[in-house]
Design an enzyme around this catalytic site. Structure first.
Site, PDB file in Angstrom:
ATOM      1  N   THR A 147      -2.309 -13.131  11.286  1.00 28.92           N
ATOM      2  CA  THR A 147      -3.068 -14.224  10.669  1.00 28.92           C
ATOM      3  C   THR A 147      -3.904 -13.774   9.475  1.00 28.92           C
ATOM      4  O   THR A 147      -4.538 -14.593   8.820  1.00 28.92           O
ATOM      5  CB  THR A 147      -3.979 -14.899  11.709  1.00 28.92           C
ATOM      6  OG1 THR A 147      -4.890 -13.918  12.231  1.00 28.92           O
ATOM      7  CG2 THR A 147      -3.172 -15.493  12.852  1.00 28.92           C
ATOM      8  N   SER A 184      -7.807 -15.402  17.310  1.00 31.02           N
ATOM      9  CA  SER A 184      -6.707 -16.016  16.564  1.00 31.02           C
ATOM     10  C   SER A 184      -5.536 -16.411  17.446  1.00 31.02           C
ATOM     11  O   SER A 184      -4.592 -17.055  16.974  1.00 31.02           O
ATOM     12  CB  SER A 184      -6.214 -15.054  15.476  1.00 31.02           C
ATOM     13  OG  SER A 184      -7.213 -14.826  14.504  1.00 31.02           O
ATOM     14  N   CYS A 190      -3.135   0.729  -1.243  1.00 28.74           N
ATOM     15  CA  CYS A 190      -2.594  -0.167  -2.267  1.00 28.74           C
ATOM     16  C   CYS A 190      -2.682   0.430  -3.669  1.00 28.74           C
ATOM     17  O   CYS A 190      -1.725   0.349  -4.448  1.00 28.74           O
ATOM     18  CB  CYS A 190      -3.303  -1.523  -2.215  1.00 28.74           C
ATOM     19  SG  CYS A 190      -5.109  -1.427  -2.220  1.00 28.74           S
ATOM     20  N   GLN A 201      -9.961  -2.683  -9.407  1.00 31.66           N
ATOM     21  CA  GLN A 201      -9.324  -3.233  -8.219  1.00 31.66           C
ATOM     22  C   GLN A 201      -9.852  -4.624  -7.850  1.00 31.66           C
ATOM     23  O   GLN A 201     -11.062  -4.864  -7.791  1.00 31.66           O
ATOM     24  CB  GLN A 201      -9.489  -2.263  -7.043  1.00 31.66           C
ATOM     25  CG  GLN A 201      -8.737  -0.964  -7.297  1.00 31.66           C
ATOM     26  CD  GLN A 201      -8.848   0.050  -6.181  1.00 31.66           C
ATOM     27  OE1 GLN A 201      -9.055   1.240  -6.440  1.00 31.66           O
ATOM     28  NE2 GLN A 201      -8.717  -0.377  -4.927  1.00 31.66           N
ATOM     29  N   SER A 214      -9.249  -9.159  -3.547  1.00 34.38           N
ATOM     30  CA  SER A 214      -8.364  -9.423  -2.416  1.00 34.38           C
ATOM     31  C   SER A 214      -8.089  -8.158  -1.615  1.00 34.38           C
ATOM     32  O   SER A 214      -7.776  -8.225  -0.426  1.00 34.38           O
ATOM     33  CB  SER A 214      -7.046 -10.033  -2.887  1.00 34.38           C
ATOM     34  OG  SER A 214      -6.382  -9.172  -3.795  1.00 34.38           O
ATOM     35  N   HIS A 269      -4.256  -5.238  -8.695  1.00 32.51           N
ATOM     36  CA  HIS A 269      -5.025  -4.081  -9.164  1.00 32.51           C
ATOM     37  C   HIS A 269      -4.496  -3.602 -10.516  1.00 32.51           C
ATOM     38  O   HIS A 269      -3.281  -3.605 -10.758  1.00 32.51           O
ATOM     39  CB  HIS A 269      -4.908  -2.922  -8.169  1.00 32.51           C
ATOM     40  CG  HIS A 269      -5.591  -3.142  -6.866  1.00 32.51           C
ATOM     41  ND1 HIS A 269      -6.502  -4.151  -6.645  1.00 32.51           N
ATOM     42  CD2 HIS A 269      -5.498  -2.456  -5.688  1.00 32.51           C
ATOM     43  CE1 HIS A 269      -6.938  -4.074  -5.396  1.00 32.51           C
ATOM     44  NE2 HIS A 269      -6.341  -3.072  -4.795  1.00 32.51           N
TER      45      HIS A 269
END
Length: 332
Positions: free
Chosen positions: A12, A41, A130, A157, A160, A237
């Site tokens: 989720t 969740s 990332c 960056q 998110s 990014h």
């Protein structure tokens, strides 16, 4: 063709939902999904390719159902507890947290760069950070040709990367609400502070980039330094990467080397103001490279501007690509 059973842990969350989107797009031979999340969740319904799946609470018994693969994006503590349980049940785990990245017997994989490492797993494969993932494609291309001597990272960056609370802090444009993620307002601001500070003055994010770069490129002694900065951008990014080589190069040849590497898109036309932008990278799986120019301060060096969607290529897509590659090897 055999079809497989795949679990998504953290289904989720921001990356979990991107796992699902990427899986739907790439149409892997998955016959059944199992969706898992925290107790709060549990019970939510998520549709995958026209079929509704109920999100279940993650427990120690969740992997008794014969899963072939599991994609984890639920944080390091959850991964440390449950990934070994999944692996013991003959389920190959691709984990998006930092829990296992620097473990000696855990492959750290960017498929375009070092997929063969993924074949030497013991049940767990780590998805890199990332900001590291997107840098690896151009660095691998250039290292193979010119041999990298030193790397300097400066990152910009998106919020998110800090999850839902990071996005909410950016939306707090008048700073009227308490901050949920960052130590200072991110709206209209830049924070040279991602993750916790270490004893050496670097942040954990910076050390992740340094150590992961060395591991993925199989260069344990490579000279790497980094400054990572959170900027008021929603997604994708951007990175300024300065690279020094052992060998000399011709700039046209270097351009062609980047162009030919899988999943790199070269956008570099200064006369037309064409270069990679975060808003254009969002929603895509490629790594965009531009502002390529010789570093005239050293004998053999280059500057690159590298942009990618941190939730897709920087997390979900990279993990799905690993599973996709493993399936292709199993089919053969």
């Amino acid at each position: 063709m055999k079809e497989y059973k795949l679990a998504i842990v953290g289904a989720t969350g921001l990356v979990g939902r991107s796992f699902i989107k990427v899986l739907e797009e790439r149409k892997l031979p998955i016959k059944e999904y199992g969706l898992f999340a925290s107790k709060k969740s549990a019970g939510k319904i998520i549709n995958i390719l026209g079929k509704d799946y109920v999100v279940n609470e993650l427990t120690e018994n969740s992997f008794n159902e014969g899963f072939d693969f599991a994609l984890f994006s639920a944080g390091g503590d959850t991964a440390k507890k449950y990934a070994p349980i999944a692996a013991k049940n003959n389920c190959i785990v691709v984990d998006n947290s930092s829990a296992f990245r620097m473990e000696k017997d855990v492959p750290l994989v960017v498929p375009e760069v070092n997929f063969e490492d993924a074949l030497n797993h013991s049940g767990i494969i780590a998805n890199p950070n990332c900001s590291t993932i997107q840098a690896m494609l151009p660095l691998k291309a250039l290292d193979d040709k010119y041999v990298i001597k030193r790397v300097i990272y400066s990152t910009y960056q998106a919020v998110s990367g800090a999850g839902r609370y990071g996005l909410e802090d950016l939306e707090n444009t008048d700073n009227s609400k308490p901050l949920k993620k960052f130590p200072h307002p991110i709206y209209n601001n830049c924070l040279p502070h991602i993750d916790v500070f270490m004893n050496n003055g670097y942040t954990k994010e910076e050390m992740k980039m340094i150590n992961e770069t060395r591991k993925i490129l199989h260069k344990p002694n490579l000279n790497v330094t980094a400054t990572t900065v959170r900027v008021p951008v929603t997604n994708s990014h951007s990175e300024s990467i300065n690279v020094e080589f052992e060998k000399s190069f011709e700039i046209d040849d270097l351009f062609n080397t980047l162009k030919l590497f899988p999943n790199i898109v070269l956008l570099d036309n200064p006369k037309e103001n064409i270069y990679p932008l975060a808003i254009n990278a969002t929603g895509h799986d490629e790594v965009f490279v531009g502002r390529v120019r010789r570093d005239e301060s050293v004998k053999s060096g280059v500057n690159l501007w590298v942009v990618a969607d941190n939730i897709r290529k920087g997390a979900a897509t990279n993990a799905v690509q690993i599973v996709e590659g493993l399936i292709s090897k199993l089919v053969k």
